[in-house]
Enzyme design. Structure first.
Site, PDB file in Angstrom:
ATOM      1  N   ASP A  18     141.418 -17.469  -2.989  1.00  0.00           N
ATOM      2  CA  ASP A  18     140.679 -17.070  -4.194  1.00  0.00           C
ATOM      3  C   ASP A  18     139.556 -18.080  -4.465  1.00  0.00           C
ATOM      4  OD1 ASP A  18     140.170 -15.644  -6.488  1.00  0.00           O
ATOM      5  OD2 ASP A  18     142.113 -16.012  -7.418  1.00  0.00           O
ATOM      6  N   GLU A  62     133.995 -11.005  -5.963  1.00  0.00           N
ATOM      7  CA  GLU A  62     134.460 -10.986  -7.358  1.00  0.00           C
ATOM      8  C   GLU A  62     133.301 -11.040  -8.339  1.00  0.00           C
ATOM      9  OE1 GLU A  62     138.247 -13.221  -8.321  1.00  0.00           O
ATOM     10  OE2 GLU A  62     137.026 -14.756  -7.386  1.00  0.00           O
TER      11      GLU A  62
END
Ligand code: C2E
Ligand code: CA
Ligand code: CA
Length: 250
Positions: free
Chosen positions: A136, A193
């Site tokens: 992430d 993202e």
């Protein structure tokens, strides 16, 4: 809350990321950026992870089977023996196929040098169960490439900081373009993202096929809204569990 991750072309969801919220009777809705670090310092994150993972798997069990669940883990979940054992146990007891689950980890899990071997072991354990593991906030830490090199990951999530204003920023554009090529060469899926605007979406889509997540598609939503969202998901569905299905609302 659950936020969809969509195909760049179809804009149809391939899964949802579970995002924690704390409804406090005195403070109201508390964001995870506030309460997760406190729970980590207080040594209670393991219990919170267990509760959240059980809830998220229970919800994911109600979704069409092609949809995946992404779930965020803390450093403690990966570095303590009990942490990883309880995660394995919860996944094994759940009705959701482990192959539908992606665990998301960040570089903060490796801040202490001694933790690296433990994290690697934890990632291997999750992979052996059949789960995916995503790195992430990719690109924001100091050693993203080292982790990409050393861990058996399945996905990278390019951080929002490279996406905000990408249509006006040549260096963001070049970085995201290079990360697309890198992930492709390494056989990893790539999620972008924090796509907020149509201009950002168009620029990212012009760079190739990836998975996208952000307010441009949907904000995080309560589980109760997922069915309605799936029925109204925009665009013609060409992939995923509802392929061929005509959305009820377009
Ligand atoms: P993250 O994993 O990077 O999650 C993405 C965050 O960006 C979420 O914030 C999401 O609501 C927000 N976001 C999504 N799309 C957009 C967009 O287009 N624009 C902007 N400005 N923001 C967007 P959220 O829900 O507040 O979560 C913050 C962080 O808290 C997460 O960042 C994750 O690191 C952590 N977190 C959330 N849930 C959990 C959990 O269950 N366990 C653990 N350990 N950490 C969690
Ligand atoms: Ca995440
Ligand atoms: Ca992230």
């Amino acid at each position: 809350m659950y936020q969809p991750i969509v195909g760049a072309d179809s804009r149809y969801p391939v899964g949802f990321e579970a995002l924690a919220r704390w409804m406090s009777p005195t403070l109201g809705c508390v964001a995870p950026a506030k309460f997760i670090p406190v729970a980590e310092r207080a040594g209670i994150i393991g219990r919170i992870t267990q509760t959240l993972l059980k809830k998220a798997l229970e919800e994911a069990g109600k979704w069409p089977v092609g949809l995946r669940l992404s779930f965020n883990l803390s450093a403690d979940d990966l570095t303590s023996d009990e942490g990883i054992a309880s995660i394995v146990d919860i996944v094994a007891r759940s009705a959701v196929d482990p192959e539908r689950i992606d665990f998301e980890i960040t570089e903060t899990a490796f801040i202490q040098e001694f933790a690296f071997d433990r994290v690697r072991e934890a990632v291997l354990t999750l992979r052996r169960m059949g789960c995916g593991v995503s790195l992430d906030d990719f690109g924001t830490g100091y050693s993203s490439l080292s982790y990409l090199h050393a861990l058996p990951l399945t996905k990278i999530k390019i951080d929002r900081s490279f996406v905000t204003g990408i249509h006006n920023n040549p260096s963001s554009y070049k970085i995201v373009k290079s990360l697309f090529a890198l992930s492709k060469d390494m056989g990893l899926d790539c999620i972008v993202e924090g796509v907020e605007t149509d201009a950002e979406m168009a620029t990212v889509r012009s760079l190739g096929d990836a998975l996208l997540q952000g307010y441009a598609f949907a904000r995080p939503m309560p589980a109760s809204q997922i069915d309605a969202y799936l029925d109204s998901a925009p665009s013609v569905c060409t992939e995923g569990p509802r392929a061929g299905r005509v959305p009820l609302i377009s």
